[in-house]
Design an enzyme around this catalytic site. Structure first.
Site, PDB file in Angstrom:
ATOM      1  N   GLU A 103       0.834  -1.210   0.000  1.00 52.99           N
ATOM      2  CA  GLU A 103       0.000   0.000   0.000  1.00 52.99           C
ATOM      3  C   GLU A 103       0.865   1.255   0.000  1.00 52.99           C
ATOM      4  OE1 GLU A 103      -3.121   0.359  -0.559  1.00 52.99           O
ATOM      5  OE2 GLU A 103      -3.533  -1.775  -0.653  1.00 52.99           O
TER       6      GLU A 103
ATOM      7  N   TYR B 279      -6.554   6.185   4.505  1.00 54.99           N
ATOM      8  CA  TYR B 279      -6.819   5.198   3.460  1.00 54.99           C
ATOM      9  C   TYR B 279      -6.003   3.927   3.696  1.00 54.99           C
ATOM     10  CZ  TYR B 279      -6.275   2.507  -0.707  1.00 54.99           C
ATOM     11  OH  TYR B 279      -6.206   1.439  -1.551  1.00 54.99           O
TER      12      TYR B 279
ATOM     13  N   ASP C 259     -10.393   5.647  -1.408  1.00 57.20           N
ATOM     14  CA  ASP C 259      -9.469   6.250  -2.372  1.00 57.20           C
ATOM     15  C   ASP C 259     -10.301   7.104  -3.338  1.00 57.20           C
ATOM     16  OD1 ASP C 259     -10.768   4.423  -3.965  1.00 57.20           O
ATOM     17  OD2 ASP C 259      -8.955   3.606  -4.883  1.00 57.20           O
TER      18      ASP C 259
ATOM     19  N   CYS D 201     -23.937   3.243 -15.812  1.00 55.30           N
ATOM     20  CA  CYS D 201     -24.950   3.044 -14.763  1.00 55.30           C
ATOM     21  C   CYS D 201     -25.878   1.866 -15.061  1.00 55.30           C
ATOM     22  CB  CYS D 201     -25.777   4.311 -14.593  1.00 55.30           C
ATOM     23  SG  CYS D 201     -24.783   5.739 -14.144  1.00 55.30           S
TER      24      CYS D 201
HETATM   25  S1  SF4 Z   1     -25.375   4.008 -10.802  1.00 48.55           S
HETATM   26 FE1  SF4 Z   1     -23.953   5.134 -12.053  1.00 48.55          FE
HETATM   27  S2  SF4 Z   1     -23.378   6.916 -10.837  1.00 48.55           S
HETATM   28 FE2  SF4 Z   1     -24.361   5.452  -9.465  1.00 48.55          FE
HETATM   29  S3  SF4 Z   1     -22.664   4.292  -8.589  1.00 48.55           S
HETATM   30 FE3  SF4 Z   1     -23.377   3.157 -10.356  1.00 48.55          FE
HETATM   31  S4  SF4 Z   1     -22.129   3.862 -12.069  1.00 48.55           S
HETATM   32 FE4  SF4 Z   1     -21.884   5.319 -10.395  1.00 48.55          FE
END
Ligand code: SF4
Length: 354
Positions: A45, A128, A146, A207
């Protein structure tokens, strides 16, 4: 929105995250068991604090071969650890590791301490690194926040602010705490860091495939572009620097820098730091008189530290008096330097090859 407070829902989320990690994690040479050797983790680390994994790996392996345990390292000299660190940069980390090993030997009976508060007292170990060791070696419920995890946490929990700020990281640590209480904290840390690296990227996060999307404040509220953003830009000042190449009979004079200064404890040609530009005439402050050839530099190199940039010109010079060698000054063969030097000094001395 954000992490659920209901324990069963938290358990399901915990399981989903670890399931995602098991399926998508990248294989890394040192990603192994969930009860890693805490000393090896500490070395790794600290090496990774400013260095890429691919660069650090051979150093890490050589280090553990040479000093396999904390007590072995505690017996090493500063010269030896700086020598082993050559090429990794940010040499204070080598000194911290040595001081940490001695502190563990003297104050903790040779065992890496398990408590976060004790780990944070070790030289070079911040929040961290302490959390990474506590969670990965001792399964303590400590989020190791991090940059990647800060971004994920800020987006999921809807925390505003710079992802690089300590305030935001503290907030992320607190808010993610409950999910770490569900167990397997080391793996969870790895999963969240990996998620930040592969899915929740700074720009265009994926997402639609993210295991946290059902609870993510940023995603559910269409605020992904606003949260978890790093607007900080490093403002590096540039300094002109002169390195004096004092040569005699094929050897070059190097000196050992002040242990508490920049590149402390490492050997190299004497350097003089100026402002924006070098002065018209140099007046080197050395313990012996020198004559400097200011007509034409031997060469130039640029070096960037974490906080400033040096534009170095190397000038030939000659001592006009006897140089007392020993602890502070040495004549060395520039092609085979046998004292610890920094990457910058290697490049300056390398100018002589041409
Ligand atoms: S949904 Fe999108 S913005 Fe939310 S943690 Fe997952 S990747 Fe990140």
């Amino acid at each position: 929105m954000g992490l659920p407070s209901d324990p069963e829902a938290l358990d399901r989320l915990h399981e989903r995250l670890l399931g995602w990690f098991a399926e998508h994690r990248r294989e890394l040479p040192w990603r192994g068991s969930e009860d890693e050797d805490p000393y090896a983790l500490l070395v790794r680390e600290i090496m990774l604090q400013q260095t890429r994994m691919s660069t650090a790996l051979p150093y890490y392996e050589r280090w553990l071969e040479r000093w396999p345990g904390v007590e072995d390292l505690a017996e090493a000299s500063e010269e030896e650890v700086l020598d082993a660190w050559q090429g990794l940069g940010y040499y204070n980390r080598a000194r911290w590791l040595l001081r940490t090993a001695r502190k563990i030997r003297d104050e903790h009976g040779g065992e890496v301490p398990r408590r976060l508060s004790q780990l944070e007292q070790l030289p070079g170990v911040g929040p961290y690194t302490a959390a990474a060791i506590a969670s990965m070696a001792f399964d303590k419920p400590a989020p190791a926040v991090d940059g990647n995890m800060a971004r994920v946490g800020a987006r999921v929990e809807g925390i505003e602010g710079e992802v690089t700020s300590d305030k935001l990281k503290r907030e992320v640590r607190t808010r993610l705490g409950p999910v770490f209480e569900r167990g397997r904290a080391g793996r969870l840390n790895e999963a969240l860091m990996e998620l930040g690296s592969l899915v929740c990227t700074p720009v265009d996060p994926a997402c639609e495939v993210c295991p946290l999307s059902p609870v993510c404040t940023a995603y559910q509220g269409a605020r992904v572009d606003e949260l978890g953003i790093d607007r900080s830009t490093p403002d590096l000042s540039t300094h002109a620097v002169t390195a004096l190449i004092l040569a005699r009979n094929g050897q070059v004079l190097v000196h050992r820098r002040d242990p508490d200064g920049l590149l402390g404890g490492l050997w190299g040609p004497p350097v003089i730091e100026h402002g924006d530009t070098p002065p018209a005439t140099l007046a080197p402050d050395l313990p012996f008189a020198v004559e400097v050839d200011e007509t034409e530099p031997i060469g130039r190199v640029e070096h960037t530290f974490s906080h400033k940039r040096w534009q170095v010109r190397a000038l030939a010079a000659e001592p006009r008096e006897e140089v007392v060698t020993g602890e502070a000054w040495q004549w060395v063969d520039p092609a085979d330097v046998d004292v610890p030097t920094s990457a910058l000094d290697d490049r300056v001395l390398g100018l002589l090859d041409g």
